[in-house]
Enzyme design. Structure first.
Site, PDB file in Angstrom:
ATOM      1  N   GLY A 227       4.600 -10.033   4.719  1.00 54.00           N
ATOM      2  CA  GLY A 227       5.333  -9.922   5.799  1.00 54.00           C
ATOM      3  C   GLY A 227       4.497 -10.749   6.732  1.00 54.00           C
ATOM      4  O   GLY A 227       3.276 -10.619   6.827  1.00 54.00           O
TER       5      GLY A 227
ATOM      6  N   MET B 186       0.736  -1.143  -0.069  1.00 51.98           N
ATOM      7  CA  MET B 186      -0.191  -0.028  -0.159  1.00 51.98           C
ATOM      8  C   MET B 186       0.805   1.246   0.020  1.00 51.98           C
ATOM      9  O   MET B 186       0.500   2.383   0.334  1.00 51.98           O
ATOM     10  CB  MET B 186      -0.894   0.134   1.251  1.00 51.98           C
ATOM     11  CG  MET B 186      -1.916  -1.249   1.149  1.00 51.98           C
ATOM     12  SD  MET B 186      -3.612  -0.905   1.848  1.00 51.98           S
ATOM     13  CE  MET B 186      -3.373  -0.456   3.545  1.00 51.98           C
ATOM     14  N   GLY B 187       1.813   0.929  -0.608  1.00 53.11           N
ATOM     15  CA  GLY B 187       3.031   2.335  -0.631  1.00 53.11           C
ATOM     16  C   GLY B 187       3.345   2.859   0.902  1.00 53.11           C
ATOM     17  O   GLY B 187       3.550   2.077   1.938  1.00 53.11           O
TER      18      GLY B 187
ATOM     19  N   GLN C 268     -10.454  -2.138   1.943  1.00 56.18           N
ATOM     20  CA  GLN C 268      -9.918  -3.028   2.880  1.00 56.18           C
ATOM     21  C   GLN C 268     -10.183  -2.028   4.347  1.00 56.18           C
ATOM     22  O   GLN C 268      -9.728  -2.348   5.603  1.00 56.18           O
ATOM     23  CB  GLN C 268      -8.776  -3.624   2.909  1.00 56.18           C
ATOM     24  CG  GLN C 268      -7.652  -2.843   2.876  1.00 56.18           C
ATOM     25  CD  GLN C 268      -6.291  -3.705   2.565  1.00 56.18           C
ATOM     26  OE1 GLN C 268      -6.206  -4.072   1.632  1.00 56.18           O
ATOM     27  NE2 GLN C 268      -5.648  -3.532   3.478  1.00 56.18           N
TER      28      GLN C 268
ATOM     29  N   HIS D 299       9.270  -3.461   3.726  1.00 58.59           N
ATOM     30  CA  HIS D 299       8.831  -3.582   2.217  1.00 58.59           C
ATOM     31  C   HIS D 299      10.149  -4.072   1.278  1.00 58.59           C
ATOM     32  O   HIS D 299      10.160  -4.781   0.732  1.00 58.59           O
ATOM     33  CB  HIS D 299       8.147  -2.422   1.610  1.00 58.59           C
ATOM     34  CG  HIS D 299       6.935  -1.942   2.267  1.00 58.59           C
ATOM     35  ND1 HIS D 299       6.830  -0.986   3.102  1.00 58.59           N
ATOM     36  CD2 HIS D 299       5.578  -2.558   2.425  1.00 58.59           C
ATOM     37  CE1 HIS D 299       5.569  -0.688   3.536  1.00 58.59           C
ATOM     38  NE2 HIS D 299       4.807  -1.550   2.955  1.00 58.59           N
TER      39      HIS D 299
ATOM     40  N   MET E  40       8.355  -2.513  12.045  1.00 59.62           N
ATOM     41  CA  MET E  40       8.228  -1.408  10.979  1.00 59.62           C
ATOM     42  C   MET E  40       6.746  -1.443  10.505  1.00 59.62           C
ATOM     43  O   MET E  40       6.199  -2.516  10.160  1.00 59.62           O
ATOM     44  CB  MET E  40       9.386  -1.593   9.751  1.00 59.62           C
ATOM     45  CG  MET E  40      10.490  -1.380  10.528  1.00 59.62           C
ATOM     46  SD  MET E  40      11.971  -1.287   9.042  1.00 59.62           S
ATOM     47  CE  MET E  40      13.252  -0.954  10.050  1.00 59.62           C
ATOM     48  N   SER E  41       6.135  -0.198  10.463  1.00 59.56           N
ATOM     49  CA  SER E  41       4.873  -0.118   9.685  1.00 59.56           C
ATOM     50  C   SER E  41       4.587   1.089   9.178  1.00 59.56           C
ATOM     51  O   SER E  41       5.049   2.274   9.592  1.00 59.56           O
ATOM     52  CB  SER E  41       3.996  -0.411  10.859  1.00 59.56           C
ATOM     53  OG  SER E  41       2.661   0.291  10.286  1.00 59.56           O
TER      54      SER E  41
ATOM     55  N   GLN F  59      -3.492 -11.733   7.923  1.00 62.24           N
ATOM     56  CA  GLN F  59      -3.384 -11.419   6.446  1.00 62.24           C
ATOM     57  C   GLN F  59      -2.669 -12.622   5.741  1.00 62.24           C
ATOM     58  O   GLN F  59      -3.081 -12.968   4.693  1.00 62.24           O
ATOM     59  CB  GLN F  59      -2.752  -9.800   6.184  1.00 62.24           C
ATOM     60  CG  GLN F  59      -2.705  -9.734   4.725  1.00 62.24           C
ATOM     61  CD  GLN F  59      -2.240  -8.323   4.285  1.00 62.24           C
ATOM     62  OE1 GLN F  59      -2.871  -7.516   4.463  1.00 62.24           O
ATOM     63  NE2 GLN F  59      -0.924  -8.169   4.168  1.00 62.24           N
TER      64      GLN F  59
END
Lengths: 277, 277
Positions: free
Chosen positions: B143, B27-28, B58, B34, B180-181, B149
């Site tokens: 991830g 989702m960038g 979502q 990522h 990380m998020s 998910q």
């Protein structure tokens, strides 16, 4: 002709087929209507795959899954001259015990067959997407007889970005006009004779339309009256709707218009349709 | 690096990529987590495709779709050295006006994130199947941080007979352990400091398990008490469950066990997990 019961085998066989690949999904008990689809697939592709699978998830709890006619040996003999691969999976192969993912078409399934058969198109959509993913065809062939199924398959293939062409094939009919269907074999002799009224009522709709009748209510009423003359006919619906969205034309008929109907004879429910252009 | 906004273009570009093809859907607002996925895809495949798409379906109506951080230019610069194709579709390209077909995972979505975010996994499953059909990857990388998910994607890919491998990649963490998020950027300085408690509570669960604690209730309680010390932490759930079925282990912990949690800091909701082996 190769016959494959396992998904892993069909993937292996598929990877060696010459492109393009035409695919005809069926529930077996084949008749000339199915063979017409297979012949068209044969003409338009290098390879032809046919599946025979009576899909339990598209039958309601009170419907005729157990009763649905089956004759695999005869089916295979009919397919032999036309087909490269027949996919013949068991219900457990397609739906393992922990299976739990569904493809859910939206609004288009809330009318006609979808309204009469809750959950039917969820089952159809799920098995069709699974079969497409297993077979990965270039083109898949469906009969115009199941008009709403055709509309649903086109919609889900487009919405989920399936990379294949959906080909609609014209309905094949018996000499008296009755659309060919595996379920015709379940009719008694009397019901079979009465069932010809389905096509007569559609032909009447066509005739009225050709003569300039534009009132959907008038056409539906004439069809209803014709069908109600048959003693065992029990009308489920008579519809005049847009062929893709299936939105009902309540007053004025605007072409193209799908005239479709479902009628029960005893426990056997038959469907048929034509398109007014 | 080719950048493609249209589905028809990506199909064309895709057909010319060398096999095998690795795919990383995102989702960038990319971070090192990522990039670790993209690097692994690079190592294991001849071609690498990354999608950047903040998927509206979502997000719940009260969730942070509009607020979700975006920085496409920076994302593209980060991907440039590692990626062959970036898919950058608009919401209208993925969901045309009449879009109306959904992929619905079952029981697995009724717990944890699925329970807290109704409809979330329907949106995830639908966009993932669409992207898989557009990109047709050999392998897709997800991830471990988004554990449910990952479980959902594995399940729908298996149930719908998608012909690809789902690869799980370990969670990358900041020096204080915070996973990380992209959502970390939404935290205030105080919230950011408090958020380190997520990993501390998971490390505490690991420590208890290693020392022989087998009571799921005891582990959950210690984690709860640790997190509740942080003034702005608001626990959504703390779960010890089977990593694939996500069935909660109410009493005894039986490895492998997924310890996962969701905690809100102000309006920002963070998730994290570890697996007890």
């Amino acid at each position: 002709m190769q016959i494959s019961e396992k998904i892993t085998d069909i993937r292996e066989i598929r990877s060696q087929l010459k492109e393009p690949v035409g695919f005809v999904p069926t529930m077996g008990y084949l008749h000339e209507g199915h063979l017409a689809l297979v012949r068209q697939a044969r003409e338009e592709n290098e390879s032809v795959v046919v599946s025979i699978f009576v899909n339990p998830t598209q039958f309601g709890p009170r419907e005729d899954f157990r009763n649905y006619p089956r004759d695999t040996e005869r089916d295979l003999a009919m397919l032999e001259p036309l087909t490269d691969v027949v996919l013949l999976p068991s219900p457990e192969e397609i739906y393992p015990e922990d299976f739990d993912t569904w493809v859910l078409p939206g609004d288009i399934t809330e009318r006609l067959e979808g309204a009469a058969r809750p959950g039917h198109f969820r089952g159809v959509a799920t098995v069709v997407i699974k079969l497409f993913n297993i077979v990965r065809p270039t083109r898949a062939y469906f009969g115009q007889k199941d008009a709403q199924q055709l509309a649903v398959v086109k919609k889900i293939a487009a919405d989920l970005d399936m990379n294949l062409q959906i080909i609609a094939c014209p309905t094949l009919r018996e000499p008296d006009g009755l659309a060919m269907s595996s379920r015709n074999s379940l009719l008694t002799k009397e019901q079979r004779q009465e069932a010809a009224v389905l096509y007569r009522s559609l032909a009447r709709a066509q005739e009225l339309w050709t003569r300039g009748e534009k009132n959907a209510g008038t056409i539906r009423l004439e069809m209803t009256e014709l069908i109600e003359r048959e003693p065992s006919a029990d009308i489920s619906y008579i519809s005049i709707a847009h062929p893709e969205t299936l939105k009902e034309m309540l007053h004025r008929v605007k072409p193209p218009a799908l005239v479709s109907l479902a009628v029960k004879f005893g426990r056997t429910r038959l469907i048929d349709n034509i398109v007014l252009e």
